[in-house]
Design a protein around this motif. Sequence first.
Motif, PDB file in Angstrom:
ATOM      1  N   SER A  75       0.809  -1.223   0.000  1.00 52.98           N
ATOM      2  CA  SER A  75       0.000   0.000   0.000  1.00 52.98           C
ATOM      3  C   SER A  75       0.840   1.271   0.000  1.00 52.98           C
ATOM      4  N   THR A  76       2.107   1.156   0.348  1.00 53.48           N
ATOM      5  CA  THR A  76       2.995   2.312   0.354  1.00 53.48           C
ATOM      6  C   THR A  76       3.586   2.586  -1.025  1.00 53.48           C
ATOM      7  N   THR A  77       3.200   1.770  -2.011  1.00 56.46           N
ATOM      8  CA  THR A  77       3.713   1.937  -3.372  1.00 56.46           C
ATOM      9  C   THR A  77       2.549   2.043  -4.351  1.00 56.46           C
ATOM     10  N   ARG A  78       2.883   2.282  -5.606  1.00 58.57           N
ATOM     11  CA  ARG A  78       1.876   2.267  -6.668  1.00 58.57           C
ATOM     12  C   ARG A  78       2.344   1.299  -7.745  1.00 58.57           C
ATOM     13  N   VAL A  79       1.402   0.786  -8.505  1.00 60.25           N
ATOM     14  CA  VAL A  79       1.703  -0.198  -9.548  1.00 60.25           C
ATOM     15  C   VAL A  79       2.370   0.491 -10.732  1.00 60.25           C
ATOM     16  N   ASP A  80       3.471  -0.076 -11.215  1.00 64.78           N
ATOM     17  CA  ASP A  80       4.154   0.429 -12.406  1.00 64.78           C
ATOM     18  C   ASP A  80       3.426  -0.112 -13.642  1.00 64.78           C
ATOM     19  N   VAL A  81       2.290   0.510 -13.945  1.00 66.33           N
ATOM     20  CA  VAL A  81       1.420   0.038 -15.025  1.00 66.33           C
ATOM     21  C   VAL A  81       2.081   0.184 -16.389  1.00 66.33           C
ATOM     22  N   SER A 110       7.549  -8.579  -5.284  1.00 62.13           N
ATOM     23  CA  SER A 110       8.344  -9.457  -4.418  1.00 62.13           C
ATOM     24  C   SER A 110       8.321  -8.998  -2.962  1.00 62.13           C
ATOM     25  N   ALA A 111       8.156  -7.711  -2.714  1.00 61.01           N
ATOM     26  CA  ALA A 111       8.109  -7.201  -1.330  1.00 61.01           C
ATOM     27  C   ALA A 111       6.903  -7.756  -0.577  1.00 61.01           C
ATOM     28  N   VAL A 112       5.808  -8.064  -1.284  1.00 63.37           N
ATOM     29  CA  VAL A 112       4.613  -8.632  -0.661  1.00 63.37           C
ATOM     30  C   VAL A 112       4.918 -10.051  -0.191  1.00 63.37           C
ATOM     31  N   VAL A 113       5.573 -10.824  -1.032  1.00 56.23           N
ATOM     32  CA  VAL A 113       5.880 -12.223  -0.739  1.00 56.23           C
ATOM     33  C   VAL A 113       6.844 -12.337   0.446  1.00 56.23           C
ATOM     34  N   ASP A 114       7.684 -11.325   0.634  1.00 59.16           N
ATOM     35  CA  ASP A 114       8.703 -11.359   1.687  1.00 59.16           C
ATOM     36  C   ASP A 114       8.153 -11.116   3.094  1.00 59.16           C
ATOM     37  N   LEU A 115       6.917 -10.625   3.211  1.00 60.46           N
ATOM     38  CA  LEU A 115       6.362 -10.322   4.534  1.00 60.46           C
ATOM     39  C   LEU A 115       5.777 -11.573   5.198  1.00 60.46           C
ATOM     40  N   PRO A 116       5.872 -11.673   6.530  1.00 65.56           N
ATOM     41  CA  PRO A 116       5.270 -12.814   7.222  1.00 65.56           C
ATOM     42  C   PRO A 116       3.752 -12.863   7.025  1.00 65.56           C
ATOM     43  N   TYR A 117       3.079 -11.723   7.146  1.00 65.07           N
ATOM     44  CA  TYR A 117       1.632 -11.610   6.916  1.00 65.07           C
ATOM     45  C   TYR A 117       1.347 -10.306   6.205  1.00 65.07           C
ATOM     46  N   VAL A 132       2.760 -14.536 -10.634  1.00 65.88           N
ATOM     47  CA  VAL A 132       4.087 -14.235 -11.148  1.00 65.88           C
ATOM     48  C   VAL A 132       4.675 -13.200 -10.203  1.00 65.88           C
ATOM     49  N   VAL A 133       5.765 -13.550  -9.529  1.00 63.36           N
ATOM     50  CA  VAL A 133       6.407 -12.632  -8.590  1.00 63.36           C
ATOM     51  C   VAL A 133       7.409 -11.796  -9.367  1.00 63.36           C
ATOM     52  N   LEU A 134       7.292 -10.466  -9.199  1.00 66.75           N
ATOM     53  CA  LEU A 134       8.129  -9.535  -9.963  1.00 66.75           C
ATOM     54  C   LEU A 134       8.813  -8.520  -9.045  1.00 66.75           C
ATOM     55  N   GLU A 135      10.053  -8.243  -9.332  1.00 68.01           N
ATOM     56  CA  GLU A 135      10.763  -7.152  -8.668  1.00 68.01           C
ATOM     57  C   GLU A 135      10.295  -5.849  -9.298  1.00 68.01           C
ATOM     58  N   GLY A 136      10.120  -4.830  -8.500  1.00 64.48           N
ATOM     59  CA  GLY A 136       9.825  -3.502  -9.027  1.00 64.48           C
ATOM     60  C   GLY A 136       8.425  -3.283  -9.545  1.00 64.48           C
ATOM     61  N   LEU A 137       7.491  -4.192  -9.261  1.00 65.61           N
ATOM     62  CA  LEU A 137       6.096  -3.980  -9.682  1.00 65.61           C
ATOM     63  C   LEU A 137       5.497  -2.794  -8.935  1.00 65.61           C
ATOM     64  N   GLY A 138       5.843  -2.682  -7.674  1.00 67.54           N
ATOM     65  CA  GLY A 138       5.404  -1.529  -6.877  1.00 67.54           C
ATOM     66  C   GLY A 138       6.527  -0.515  -6.799  1.00 67.54           C
ATOM     67  N   VAL A 139       6.228   0.726  -7.154  1.00 67.79           N
ATOM     68  CA  VAL A 139       7.234   1.789  -7.120  1.00 67.79           C
ATOM     69  C   VAL A 139       6.805   2.910  -6.207  1.00 67.79           C
TER      70      VAL A 139
END
Length: 184
Positions: free
Chosen positions: A91-97, A144-151, A177-184
């Motif tokens: 939520s602290t980022t936006r999607v790199d559409v 990828s930052a989402v996947v790295d969180l415990p919850y 599909v897990v992607l680096e940099g999807l949230g900017v």
Amino acid sequence: MDAPIGHFDNARPAPACLDELTRPVADAVRHWSGSVPADRIVYVDTDPEWADTAVFVEHYGRDLLETSANCVVVAGKRGGETSLAACVVLSTTRVDVNGVVRRQLGARKASFAAMDTAVGETGMEYGGITPVGLPAAWPVLVDSAVVDLPYVLVGSGRRRGKLLVPGKAFAELPGAVVLEGLGV
């Protein structure tokens, strides 16, 4: 039960409250598979008036901002064809559409899907769309930052209630599909 993150008056394993979820989300929880057991997905009852992230964290705790994710529906267009996908970012980022999403979908143009399209195609309420229970054919692009969180706190398919989902479970969703940099 105590919620694994945040402080909520009513937290229960999602399989115990399928009636609180929209049909596609309840079906996904009911038929859950993967390394994370379904009962580790927690449903928390929350006020629908406070569903939007900024208002939500003001009411339920600013510490949740760092563990909240948004799920947005995007439309990729190429050669007169439109394909839909979901993007899950903190939520602290936006999607790199126009960068990551457009390239991943092989689209000439990508944009946020219209509200009517997002709601109609997901069977979920606007402001509560979650990656759990999306159409099986859709790519689910996960930062990828989402996947790295415990919850992670995400929508429940409705404006009322949220799901608390172990981060690694997002990588196992259908079409993920897990992607680096999807949230900017």
